[in-house]
Every structure is written in C-alpha cells, then in structure tokens.
Design an enzyme around this catalytic site. Sequence first.
Site, short mmCIF file in Angstrom:
data_model
loop_
_atom_site.label_atom_id
_atom_site.label_comp_id
_atom_site.label_asym_id
_atom_site.label_seq_id
_atom_site.Cartn_x
_atom_site.Cartn_y
_atom_site.Cartn_z
CB CYS A 7 34.95 30.29 7.00
SG CYS A 7 35.42 29.01 8.19
CG HIS A 46 35.37 25.71 10.33
ND1 HIS A 46 34.19 26.22 9.83
CD2 HIS A 46 35.14 24.41 10.60
CE1 HIS A 46 33.29 25.25 9.79
NE2 HIS A 46 33.83 24.14 10.26
CG ASN A 87 20.41 26.08 18.06
OD1 ASN A 87 19.91 25.91 19.17
ND2 ASN A 87 20.00 27.02 17.23
N GLY A 93 18.55 22.09 15.57
CA GLY A 93 18.32 23.17 14.60
C GLY A 93 19.56 23.88 14.13
CG HIS A 98 31.97 28.84 11.64
ND1 HIS A 98 33.06 29.08 10.80
CD2 HIS A 98 32.18 29.63 12.72
CE1 HIS A 98 33.87 29.95 11.35
NE2 HIS A 98 33.37 30.32 12.52
CG HIS A 100 26.22 30.19 14.97
ND1 HIS A 100 26.57 29.05 14.25
CD2 HIS A 100 24.87 30.16 15.08
CE1 HIS A 100 25.46 28.38 13.93
NE2 HIS A 100 24.42 29.03 14.43
CG HIS A 102 21.65 32.11 17.95
ND1 HIS A 102 20.98 32.45 16.79
CD2 HIS A 102 22.10 30.84 17.75
CE1 HIS A 102 21.03 31.43 15.93
NE2 HIS A 102 21.70 30.44 16.49
P1 DGP Z 1 21.56 28.00 13.62
O1 DGP Z 1 20.24 27.62 13.03
O2 DGP Z 1 21.59 27.92 15.14
O3 DGP Z 1 22.70 27.26 12.96
O4 DGP Z 1 21.72 29.55 13.29
C1 DGP Z 1 22.17 30.02 12.06
C2 DGP Z 1 21.73 31.46 11.97
O5 DGP Z 1 22.48 32.06 10.92
C3 DGP Z 1 20.26 31.65 11.62
O6 DGP Z 1 19.61 32.32 12.72
C4 DGP Z 1 20.27 32.54 10.39
C5 DGP Z 1 21.68 33.04 10.31
N1 DGP Z 1 22.20 33.22 8.97
C6 DGP Z 1 22.19 32.29 7.97
N2 DGP Z 1 22.80 32.79 6.88
C7 DGP Z 1 23.18 34.07 7.20
C8 DGP Z 1 23.86 35.08 6.46
O7 DGP Z 1 24.24 34.93 5.29
N3 DGP Z 1 24.07 36.26 7.11
C9 DGP Z 1 23.67 36.47 8.41
N4 DGP Z 1 23.93 37.66 8.94
N5 DGP Z 1 23.05 35.51 9.12
C10 DGP Z 1 22.81 34.33 8.52
#
Ligand code: DGP
Length: 114
Positions: A7, A46, A87, A93, A98, A100, A102
Amino acid sequence: MSECLFCAIGTGDIPADIVFSDDAIVAFRDISPQAPVHVLVIPRAHHANAAELAAADPALAAALLETTGRVARQEGIAETGYRVVTNTGEGAGQSVQHIHFHVLGGRALAWPPG
Ligand code: DGP
C-alpha cells in the site's frame, strides 16, 4: 503511513523502481530479483490475495492481468516467454499480504516451480 508495505509503495510513501503506473495499478521491480526481469504488479487498493481481489473487484483483477502482459512487452520478454505467478498463503511463500503478480523472464524457467 500505511502498515502494508505494498500500500505504501502504491501511495509513493515507500520508493520503488516503477516501470508502469496508472490510477489503479503500479508495476515495479522486485527488490530481490529471481530472474533478469522480475516485476511485481499490484493494485493501489488493498486486497490480500488473488481470490479476494477477484471476488471483490473482478474488473481490477482483469486489469492487473492485462498489465502483466503490458509489462512483459515493455520489458522485451513477451516473445521469448515469461511466467506470471501469485503466491497465496504461508505454505506457498506469500510474504507480503497484498496481492501481487510476479512477472518473471529473461532466462529459461524450470517447470514445475519449487
Ligand atoms: P511473495 O513472497 O510472493 O509475497 O513476494 C513478495 C516479493 O516482494 C518478494 O519477491 C520480495 C519483494 N519485496 C519485498 N519487499 C520489497 C520492497 O520493499 N520493495 C520491492 N521493490 N520489493 C519488495
């Protein structure tokens, strides 16, 4: 500032390397890339995961998926191939609660994923 990391990226309170944004969606590079191209696509609103987003706002869920394709074309991986992953839950994992997507590409991607 929001307690939710993504967020806060959506509002700009936490900086990110943004590759696309509009009024509802932000796409930015993952801080810990697992492939030469690793972009996260999030809604500014969110929602905890894909199922909750799809139930609450199907149009936004579709727009998010459309954006994954836009990012792939923009990053030059649409032709070579790429993977869109989300995920859900601890066992899969999910570390940020929130939704997302990939978007991963730029190298050969093994299947099945671990
Ligand atoms: P998941 O493990 O599927 O919830 O993916 C979360 C992803 O978020 C992980 O690949 C790393 C990324 N991530 C975590 N914190 C930050 C951040 O502060 N900035 C960015 N750009 N990515 C982040």
